[in-house]
Design a protein around this motif. Structure first.
Motif, mmCIF file in Angstrom:
data_model
loop_
_atom_site.group_PDB
_atom_site.id
_atom_site.type_symbol
_atom_site.label_atom_id
_atom_site.label_comp_id
_atom_site.label_asym_id
_atom_site.label_seq_id
_atom_site.Cartn_x
_atom_site.Cartn_y
_atom_site.Cartn_z
ATOM 1 N N ASN A 153 0.897 1.958 6.349
ATOM 2 C CA ASN A 153 1.167 0.984 5.287
ATOM 3 C C ASN A 153 0.093 -0.093 5.268
ATOM 4 O O ASN A 153 -0.177 -0.720 6.296
ATOM 5 C CB ASN A 153 2.524 0.316 5.517
ATOM 6 N N PHE A 199 -0.813 -3.687 3.228
ATOM 7 C CA PHE A 199 -0.153 -4.663 2.384
ATOM 8 C C PHE A 199 -0.911 -5.974 2.478
ATOM 9 O O PHE A 199 -1.884 -6.098 3.221
ATOM 10 C CB PHE A 199 1.314 -4.842 2.785
ATOM 11 N N GLN A 247 6.937 -9.413 -5.149
ATOM 12 C CA GLN A 247 7.624 -8.175 -4.781
ATOM 13 C C GLN A 247 6.985 -6.967 -5.460
ATOM 14 O O GLN A 247 7.108 -5.843 -4.972
ATOM 15 C CB GLN A 247 9.104 -8.272 -5.141
ATOM 16 N N GLU A 248 6.336 -7.220 -6.583
ATOM 17 C CA GLU A 248 5.541 -6.199 -7.277
ATOM 18 C C GLU A 248 4.586 -6.970 -8.179
ATOM 19 O O GLU A 248 5.020 -7.862 -8.906
ATOM 20 C CB GLU A 248 6.431 -5.257 -8.092
ATOM 21 N N PRO A 281 3.351 -6.120 -1.462
ATOM 22 C CA PRO A 281 2.762 -4.779 -1.583
ATOM 23 C C PRO A 281 1.360 -4.865 -2.176
ATOM 24 O O PRO A 281 0.982 -5.893 -2.751
ATOM 25 C CB PRO A 281 3.715 -4.063 -2.538
ATOM 26 N N SER A 323 10.608 -9.803 3.709
ATOM 27 C CA SER A 323 9.485 -9.299 2.912
ATOM 28 C C SER A 323 8.730 -8.215 3.671
ATOM 29 O O SER A 323 8.181 -7.286 3.071
ATOM 30 C CB SER A 323 8.541 -10.438 2.516
ATOM 31 N N VAL A 338 8.083 -4.208 2.148
ATOM 32 C CA VAL A 338 6.816 -3.507 1.938
ATOM 33 C C VAL A 338 6.666 -2.309 2.860
ATOM 34 O O VAL A 338 6.127 -1.263 2.466
ATOM 35 C CB VAL A 338 5.601 -4.451 2.089
#
Length: 453
Positions: A158, A160, A177-178, A311, A393, A397
């Motif tokens: 991942n 981020f 969040q997006e 993200p 958070s 992600v």
């Protein structure tokens, strides 16, 4: 699961050609039926090759297995995940040295090894043992080659964005969040303050020093998905607007908004993103789970702010692949020439599920769907994580339900990466406008890709 037919690679260099020629033997998908695990009182000894330092989890994982399975004993052999290290692994496979299982860290490397006959198909073992890949890893976790399964992913990698929550609160900015790259640039501009030695940059898009290709790859794949660099006719895809769009974004961050260190300065002074972030010189910083150990290391990096997580930005509002350049990794395989395939399969099933838990603390998030998410978060973030991290958070992600990109084409990828780095740097130092740079990328890549046609 997506089924593809592997494109035939022109294996470069004499070593790889020899590998293809010497793969020999029958490489079918049925279990070998070898009796190494059935002989009474016989201890099978496996060698398991991987690139993670043994003190970062592999030794503990192997020790756990060995204590519980006296009849199958595993030894971990480390190779470094660089060109020389991968050559060491392939040389051992070619020479017939004992390599029973090995982990692949790039899909293009794995694809070449499959073509060279170095990797055992797993379908027969999976069927015989009733190991449900979809249930354990998801419907789209594995790319098939020639309609066969050759690997199981042990982790999800991942990437981020880490954000200094103190700076976010001061600017009245919520934790995204997006978001899109346009919104990212807006955040970067609002979080940038000061000048000269006292300047706080809003953004730094790297873990260490700038890597143009790596972050272009992540960005364009949110929009274009798998095989973003190639067209169906075999030519390059650099005339797609996504590539120019990304370079425009980076140019704006550095030159127009002055919200990100100029690449020339970053390279000349060897700027390290994690150090800048933890000394309050950068407000937003791209990071992976493996680098969270630096944030936890308050001895070397004393700080009192909370790190929040967002993200990767999407290239446009309609971008589908929110996973971008991240996804399944640590492709675990069995050597096609192993004399201990049945035992290797037993160990492999355990390792890719519960067995790799000791590696979690180092930032390797299991691909196994049944892993306890709260436990994973606790192992990665450490004790009392709320002192350093916005835990909610982080979970959003790291455990996001997104569609990851799985490439299947790698033709001349190393040379294409070099082209992107060269042309991208010309954009960022102001030597070329973005439209000229992507035009050059297209021309140079097509010469490589179509030269033999």
């Amino acid at each position: 699961m997506k089924k593809i037919t592997i494109s035939l690679f022109a294996l470069t260099l004499a070593l790889t050609m020899v590998l293809a020629g010497c793969s020999g033997g029958k490489n079918d998908s049925a279990p070998s039926g070898s009796s190494e695990t059935g002989a009474a009182g016989k201890v099978v000894k496996l060698k398991f090759w991987g690139a993670v330092p043994e003190e970062s989890g592999p030794k503990e994982a192997v020790d756990n297995w060995n204590k519980a399975n006296p009849d199958i004993q595993v030894e971990y052999v480390r190779f470094v995940n660089d060109e020389s290290g991968n050559t060491k692994l392939e040389t051992a496979l070619l020479a017939g040295d004992q390599v029973d299982l090995f982990i692949n860290y790039r899909m293009d490397k794995l694809a070449k090894r499959i073509e060279a006959g170095m990797v055992e198909p797993l379908d027969g073992y999976i069927e015989q043992s009733g190991f449900d890949l979809a249930d354990n890893f998801g419907e789209n976790s594995i790319t098939k080659f020639g309609d066969k399964t050759y690997y199981i992913p042990a982790i999800i990698l991942n990437d981020f964005v880490s954000l200094n929550k103190t700076f976010l609160d001061e600017a009245n900015l919520p934790i995204p969040q997006e978001w899109t790259w346009d919104e990212y640039m807006d955040y970067a501009a609002k979080l940038t303050q000061g000048d000269g030695a006292d300047k706080r940059w809003g953004s730094y898009t790297d873990l260490l020093q700038p890597k143009i290709f790596e972050y272009l790859d992540k960005a364009v794949k949110t929009e274009l998905g798998p095989d973003a660099f190639y067209k169906e006719d075999g030519s390059s895809n650099f005339d797609d607007p996504a590539f120019k769009r990304y370079f425009d974004i980076m140019y704006n961050l550095e030159k127009t908004l002055k919200a990100q260190p100029p690449i020339a300065e970053a390279k000349a002074t060897k700027m390290e993103g994690i150090q800048l972030y933890l000394t309050n010189k950068v407000a937003m910083h791209w990071i992976g789970t493996a680098s969270l150990r630096n944030i936890k290391n308050t001895t070397d990096y004393p700080h009192d702010f909370i790190t929040a997580f967002a993200p990767p930005p999407k290239l446009t509002d309609n971008s589908k692949y929110l996973g971008g350049g991240t996804g399944y990794l640590d492709f675990t395989t069995i050597n096609a020439k192993s004399q201990n395939k049945d035992a290797a399969w037993k160990f492999m099933q355990w390792y890719v599920t519960e067995g790799n838990e000791p590696l979690i603390a180092g930032g390797r998030v299991p691909a196994w769907k049944k892993a306890d998410q709260d436990k994973v978060a606790s192992l990665i973030l450490g004790e009392n994580p709320e002192k350093l991290f916005d835990v909610e958070s982080f979970k959003q992600v790291v455990f996001a339900d997104v569609e990851y990109v799985r490439d299947t084409k790698f033709d001349h990828l190393a040379e294409i990466q070099k082209i992107v780095e060269e042309e991208g740097e010309r954009v960022l130092i102001g030597e070329k406008p973005t439209e000229d740079a992507v035009k050059s990328m297209k021309e140079r890549a097509d010469k490589l890709l179509l030269g033999s046609q």
